[in-house]
Design a protein around this motif. Structure first.
Motif, PDB file in Angstrom:
ATOM      1  N   VAL A   1       0.736  -1.237  -0.176  1.00 52.88           N
ATOM      2  CA  VAL A   1       0.106   0.041  -0.045  1.00 52.88           C
ATOM      3  C   VAL A   1       0.907   1.188  -0.021  1.00 52.88           C
ATOM      4  CG1 VAL A   1      -1.948   1.183   1.109  1.00 52.88           C
ATOM      5  CG2 VAL A   1      -1.675  -1.305   1.325  1.00 52.88           C
ATOM      6  N   THR A   2       0.690   2.105  -0.913  1.00 50.32           N
ATOM      7  CA  THR A   2       1.273   3.614  -0.906  1.00 50.32           C
ATOM      8  C   THR A   2       0.285   4.379  -0.840  1.00 50.32           C
ATOM      9  OG1 THR A   2       2.939   2.565  -2.540  1.00 50.32           O
ATOM     10  CG2 THR A   2       2.861   4.872  -2.480  1.00 50.32           C
ATOM     11  N   PHE A   3       0.499   5.679   0.027  1.00 50.41           N
ATOM     12  CA  PHE A   3      -0.102   6.766  -0.014  1.00 50.41           C
ATOM     13  C   PHE A   3       0.866   7.826   0.304  1.00 50.41           C
ATOM     14  CE2 PHE A   3      -0.214   4.795   4.356  1.00 50.41           C
ATOM     15  CZ  PHE A   3      -0.243   5.933   4.941  1.00 50.41           C
ATOM     16  N   GLN A   4       0.292   9.148   0.406  1.00 52.13           N
ATOM     17  CA  GLN A   4       1.298  10.359   0.715  1.00 52.13           C
ATOM     18  C   GLN A   4       0.352  11.313   1.701  1.00 52.13           C
ATOM     19  OE1 GLN A   4       1.880  12.358  -2.679  1.00 52.13           O
ATOM     20  NE2 GLN A   4       2.748  10.390  -3.866  1.00 52.13           N
TER      21      GLN A   4
ATOM     22  N   HIS B   1       5.793  10.210   2.077  1.00 58.22           N
ATOM     23  CA  HIS B   1       5.443   9.119   1.116  1.00 58.22           C
ATOM     24  C   HIS B   1       5.663   7.840   1.930  1.00 58.22           C
ATOM     25  CE1 HIS B   1       6.021   6.276  -2.122  1.00 58.22           C
ATOM     26  NE2 HIS B   1       5.464   7.152  -3.006  1.00 58.22           N
ATOM     27  N   PHE B   2       4.583   7.213   2.122  1.00 56.00           N
ATOM     28  CA  PHE B   2       4.231   6.001   3.042  1.00 56.00           C
ATOM     29  C   PHE B   2       4.191   4.727   2.151  1.00 56.00           C
ATOM     30  CE2 PHE B   2       3.424   9.238   6.116  1.00 56.00           C
ATOM     31  CZ  PHE B   2       3.740   8.697   7.258  1.00 56.00           C
TER      32      PHE B   2
ATOM     33  N   PRO C   1       4.597  -6.113   3.055  1.00 52.46           N
ATOM     34  CA  PRO C   1       4.296  -7.270   3.715  1.00 52.46           C
ATOM     35  C   PRO C   1       5.844  -7.683   4.451  1.00 52.46           C
ATOM     36  CG  PRO C   1       3.542  -7.612   1.697  1.00 52.46           C
ATOM     37  CD  PRO C   1       4.191  -6.360   1.480  1.00 52.46           C
ATOM     38  N   ALA C   2       5.761  -7.900   5.919  1.00 50.82           N
ATOM     39  CA  ALA C   2       6.841  -8.301   6.478  1.00 50.82           C
ATOM     40  C   ALA C   2       6.987  -9.724   6.777  1.00 50.82           C
ATOM     41  CB  ALA C   2       6.811  -7.657   8.138  1.00 50.82           C
ATOM     42  N   LYS C   3       8.221 -10.314   6.939  1.00 60.73           N
ATOM     43  CA  LYS C   3       8.459 -11.671   7.110  1.00 60.73           C
ATOM     44  C   LYS C   3       7.530 -12.291   8.093  1.00 60.73           C
ATOM     45  CE  LYS C   3      12.987 -11.469   4.840  1.00 60.73           C
ATOM     46  NZ  LYS C   3      14.458 -11.877   5.279  1.00 60.73           N
ATOM     47  N   ASP C   4       7.190 -11.309   9.208  1.00 62.30           N
ATOM     48  CA  ASP C   4       6.370 -12.252  10.367  1.00 62.30           C
ATOM     49  C   ASP C   4       5.091 -12.285   9.907  1.00 62.30           C
ATOM     50  OD1 ASP C   4       5.989  -9.426  10.685  1.00 62.30           O
ATOM     51  OD2 ASP C   4       6.774  -9.267  12.568  1.00 62.30           O
TER      52      ASP C   4
ATOM     53  N   TRP D   1       3.250  -5.768   8.993  1.00 59.20           N
ATOM     54  CA  TRP D   1       3.867  -4.914   7.909  1.00 59.20           C
ATOM     55  C   TRP D   1       5.182  -4.250   8.194  1.00 59.20           C
ATOM     56  CZ3 TRP D   1       0.552  -4.391   3.725  1.00 59.20           C
ATOM     57  CH2 TRP D   1      -0.508  -4.978   3.692  1.00 59.20           C
ATOM     58  N   GLU D   2       5.764  -3.719   7.155  1.00 57.52           N
ATOM     59  CA  GLU D   2       6.894  -2.940   7.439  1.00 57.52           C
ATOM     60  C   GLU D   2       6.604  -1.696   6.705  1.00 57.52           C
ATOM     61  OE1 GLU D   2      11.542  -2.492   5.502  1.00 57.52           O
ATOM     62  OE2 GLU D   2      10.507  -4.390   5.503  1.00 57.52           O
ATOM     63  N   VAL D   3       6.777  -0.470   7.499  1.00 58.99           N
ATOM     64  CA  VAL D   3       6.242   0.715   7.207  1.00 58.99           C
ATOM     65  C   VAL D   3       7.594   1.560   6.590  1.00 58.99           C
ATOM     66  CG1 VAL D   3       5.236   2.908   7.765  1.00 58.99           C
ATOM     67  CG2 VAL D   3       4.456   0.832   8.729  1.00 58.99           C
TER      68      VAL D   3
END
Length: 256
Positions: free
Chosen positions: A178-181, A196-197, A201-204, A207-209
């Motif tokens: 997901v991308t948003f600003q 810019h965010f 998906p994180a390995k666990d 989410w990784e931000v």
């Protein structure tokens, strides 16, 4: 344009494609739109094209695959490296150079068309920097050649002063991203800082931000048209997404 802009795109280069639901599909559609504008005004070609804000190659690769002789340059070494790799993976010829658009390292009058797309020019936050960049684009463009600039529709944006953009979802091998600003307007009502965010998906399983920051000048069409005309161009005109198929308004002008 400061080093912070370079750092922004260096950090974003590996994830830039996540801005689009499907980068290859968008690349093809954007190239089709820009190629149509170029050939309608310059003839069938192929033409020698400079993309002076090529990033990871979104427009440059598509134009090269459409048959044009394209050269790409960009402020970001990481983006330029990825553009070269992505072009090679798609059997496209795309020589690339790390260069600030205000200091283009090319001979005079060597290109038939100069492209500066994806809202790149508004990273320049002063009138002097805008004039310097446009003068350089004019210098490397042959007489009668074509300039193509694409920017956000800042006439409407400056009136509304939005504080965010809708989320964009793209599909990756590990899952959706997901991308948003978020936009933070300066007191002058013309410039804004952008966060810019990207949520990937994180390995666990979470989410990784990833957050990157930069700034823009929300130039109106009148302001940009005047700057282009003052830099040695003529036949300045605007073209809407509904007529070009490109996702942003496109300014075209001729080198006089």
């Amino acid at each position: 344009m400061t080093s912070s802009v370079r750092e922004f795109y260096d950090a974003l280069a590996a994830d830039y494609h996540l801005i689009f639901p499907d980068w290859d599909t968008s690349m093809t559609a954007q190239a089709r739109a820009l190629d149509g504008i170029v050939r309608a005004r310059l003839g069938a070609g192929p033409h020698r094209v400079l993309d002076c804000s090529c990033g990871i190659g979104t427009q440059a690769i598509g134009l090269a695959r459409a048959g044009h002789r394209v050269v790409g340059s960009d402020l970001s070494p990481a983006a330029v490296a990825r553009a070269a790799a992505e072009a090679a993976a798609r059997d496209a010829v795309l020589p690339v150079t790390v260069a600030d658009m205000r200091e283009l390292p090319y001979r005079d009058a060597v290109f038939d068309a100069v492209v500066c797309a994806d809202n790149s020019l508004p990273h320049l936050l002063t009138a002097d920097d805008i004039r310097t960049a446009l003068a350089g684009m004019r210098r490397v463009l042959r007489d009668g050649g074509l300039l193509l600039l694409t920017v956000r529709d800042y006439d409407e944006i400056r009136a509304a002063r939005p504080t965010s953009t809708p989320p964009q979802v793209s599909t990756t091998a590990p899952g959706r991203a997901v991308t948003f600003q978020l936009w933070h307007w300066h007191d002058d009502g013309e410039r804004y800082d952008l966060e810019h965010f990207q949520l990937v998906p994180a390995k666990d399983g979470g989410w990784e931000v990833r957050v990157r920051r930069t700034a823009y000048w929300a130039l109106t069409r009148g302001e940009l048209s005047d700057a282009v005309a003052d830099s040695g161009f003529s036949e300045v005109g605007w073209h809407e997404p509904e007529t070009t198929g490109f996702y942003q308004p496109v300014l075209t002008a001729r080198g006089t």
